[in-house]
Design a protein around this motif. Structure first.
Motif, short mmCIF file in Angstrom:
data_model
loop_
_atom_site.label_atom_id
_atom_site.label_comp_id
_atom_site.label_asym_id
_atom_site.label_seq_id
_atom_site.Cartn_x
_atom_site.Cartn_y
_atom_site.Cartn_z
N SER A 95 0.83 -1.21 0.00
CA SER A 95 0.00 0.00 0.00
C SER A 95 0.86 1.26 0.00
CB SER A 95 -0.92 0.00 1.22
OG SER A 95 -1.76 -1.13 1.21
N ALA A 96 1.91 1.25 0.83
CA ALA A 96 2.78 2.42 0.92
C ALA A 96 3.46 2.70 -0.42
CB ALA A 96 3.83 2.20 2.01
N ARG A 97 3.92 1.64 -1.08
CA ARG A 97 4.59 1.81 -2.37
C ARG A 97 3.61 2.29 -3.44
NH1 ARG A 97 8.33 3.69 -5.44
NH2 ARG A 97 8.87 2.41 -7.28
N LEU A 98 2.41 1.76 -3.43
CA LEU A 98 1.39 2.16 -4.40
C LEU A 98 1.06 3.64 -4.26
CD1 LEU A 98 -0.63 1.52 -6.64
CD2 LEU A 98 -2.25 0.78 -4.86
N MET A 99 0.92 4.10 -3.01
CA MET A 99 0.60 5.50 -2.78
C MET A 99 1.76 6.40 -3.22
SD MET A 99 -1.61 5.64 0.73
CE MET A 99 -0.49 4.60 1.64
N GLN A 100 2.98 5.94 -2.99
CA GLN A 100 4.15 6.72 -3.41
C GLN A 100 4.19 6.87 -4.93
OE1 GLN A 100 7.94 5.14 -2.10
NE2 GLN A 100 9.10 6.46 -3.47
N GLY A 105 3.20 10.40 -9.54
CA GLY A 105 2.71 10.43 -10.91
C GLY A 105 3.51 9.54 -11.84
N ASP A 106 4.03 8.44 -11.28
CA ASP A 106 4.90 7.53 -12.03
C ASP A 106 4.06 6.57 -12.87
OD1 ASP A 106 6.82 5.79 -12.97
OD2 ASP A 106 7.91 5.66 -11.08
N LEU A 107 3.66 7.03 -14.03
CA LEU A 107 2.80 6.25 -14.91
C LEU A 107 3.50 4.96 -15.37
CD1 LEU A 107 0.05 6.21 -16.37
CD2 LEU A 107 1.18 7.35 -18.29
N MET A 124 -6.12 5.58 -12.88
CA MET A 124 -5.74 5.55 -11.46
C MET A 124 -5.10 6.87 -11.05
SD MET A 124 -4.25 1.66 -11.04
CE MET A 124 -3.68 1.93 -9.36
N LEU A 125 -4.21 7.38 -11.87
CA LEU A 125 -3.57 8.66 -11.56
C LEU A 125 -4.59 9.78 -11.46
CD1 LEU A 125 -0.26 8.77 -13.67
CD2 LEU A 125 -0.51 8.69 -11.18
N LEU A 126 -5.51 9.79 -12.41
CA LEU A 126 -6.52 10.85 -12.44
C LEU A 126 -7.42 10.79 -11.21
CD1 LEU A 126 -7.77 13.15 -14.10
CD2 LEU A 126 -9.27 11.45 -15.16
N ALA A 127 -7.79 9.56 -10.80
CA ALA A 127 -8.75 9.41 -9.71
C ALA A 127 -8.13 9.42 -8.32
CB ALA A 127 -9.52 8.10 -9.90
N LEU A 128 -6.87 8.96 -8.20
CA LEU A 128 -6.32 8.70 -6.86
C LEU A 128 -5.09 9.51 -6.48
CD1 LEU A 128 -6.64 4.80 -6.89
CD2 LEU A 128 -8.27 6.46 -5.97
N SER A 133 -4.23 7.86 1.76
CA SER A 133 -3.42 7.99 2.97
C SER A 133 -3.64 6.78 3.85
CB SER A 133 -3.77 9.26 3.75
OG SER A 133 -5.10 9.19 4.25
N LEU A 134 -2.59 6.39 4.57
CA LEU A 134 -2.68 5.31 5.55
C LEU A 134 -2.38 5.89 6.92
CD1 LEU A 134 -0.87 2.22 3.99
CD2 LEU A 134 -3.29 2.52 4.36
N ARG A 135 -3.28 5.68 7.86
CA ARG A 135 -3.02 6.13 9.23
C ARG A 135 -1.90 5.32 9.84
NH1 ARG A 135 -8.50 6.12 8.74
NH2 ARG A 135 -8.67 4.05 9.67
N GLU A 136 -1.82 4.04 9.48
CA GLU A 136 -0.76 3.18 9.97
C GLU A 136 -0.57 2.06 8.97
OE1 GLU A 136 -1.75 0.59 13.31
OE2 GLU A 136 -3.80 1.36 13.20
N THR A 137 0.64 1.55 8.90
CA THR A 137 0.94 0.46 8.00
C THR A 137 1.19 -0.79 8.82
OG1 THR A 137 1.96 1.97 6.42
CG2 THR A 137 2.47 -0.37 6.19
N PRO A 138 0.28 -1.78 8.81
CA PRO A 138 0.47 -2.98 9.59
C PRO A 138 1.70 -3.75 9.14
CG PRO A 138 -1.75 -2.86 8.65
CD PRO A 138 -0.93 -1.82 7.99
N SER A 139 2.29 -4.47 10.02
CA SER A 139 3.43 -5.31 9.69
C SER A 139 3.38 -6.56 10.54
CB SER A 139 4.74 -4.56 9.93
OG SER A 139 4.86 -4.18 11.29
N VAL A 140 4.20 -7.52 10.17
CA VAL A 140 4.25 -8.73 10.97
C VAL A 140 4.86 -8.39 12.32
CG1 VAL A 140 5.24 -11.03 11.14
CG2 VAL A 140 4.48 -10.17 8.94
#
Length: 204
Positions: A95-100, A105-107, A124-128, A133-140
């Protein structure tokens, strides 16, 4: 209709998890990235859910956190991305990488994600872009080996409880309950379930 399910993991497979909730075993579709955030088979965990009901089928989707589910919903707002496509995308990139990538704007990078073509990447770029945003990123969650009932601790911490308080509570409860003949006679899974329920009540 369903916000989440809490139960024992009975199976983990690519994009699929089985969870037993008191005798009912749920077959849940889950992104591989979220699957890795959850504890091992036999552990108790909470999964945030979305039930999709169409004329021909019903499918339960699961996520390791409410934020991950929100990202799933956001992806489905994009024209051409349905539930299965959203799961495929989330399975291929965190999720973090996708948002970055979206914020940058890395098409070109978007187009490399399985399930995303050139047209969909543009949509996706146009809409998102700039809207996620993520309030927190879960991890193992890593727990030291000497902590009793590690899987119960991991499940509780994954639900948002403070790790230190959870470890203290589980250590205290397990020591107390070990002197209970009824508890001592239970199977390991039954002990974990009993500890989990007791800990939830006391931590709340």
């Amino acid at each position: 209709m369903f916000n989440s399910l809490t139960g024992t993991i009975t199976g983990k497979f690519p994009k699929q998890i089985f969870i037993d909730t008191g005798g009912v075993e749920w077959d849940i579709c889950i992104p591989d990235s979220n699957l890795d955030m959850l504890p091992t088979v036999g552990s108790v965990c909470r999964v945030f859910t979305f039930l999709q009901h169409t004329e021909t089928a019903m499918q339960m989707y699961g996520f390791a956190s409410a934020d991950e589910r929100t990202l799933f919903f956001d992806l489905m707002k994009v024209e051409g991305i349905g539930a299965k496509a959203a799961v495929k995308i989330m399975s291929s990139v965190s999720s973090a990488r996708l948002m970055q990538v979206l914020d940058d704007g890395d098409l070109e990078m978007l187009e490399k994600i399985p399930g995303v073509g050139k047209k969909t990447a543009g949509k996706m770029l146009l809409a998102l872009k700039g809207k996620l945003s993520l309030r927190e990123t879960p991890s193992v969650v890593r727990i030291s080996p000497e902590v009793p009932f590690n899987d119960v601790v991991i499940s509780l911490v994954s639900m948002g409880y403070d790790k230190r308080l959870v470890e203290q509570k589980i250590a205290l409860l397990s020591e107390t309950l070990q002197n209970d003949a009824a508890f001592a006679g239970k199977t390991q899974k039954e002990k974990e379930d009993a500890l989990f329920r007791r800990a939830i009540v006391e931590l709340s």
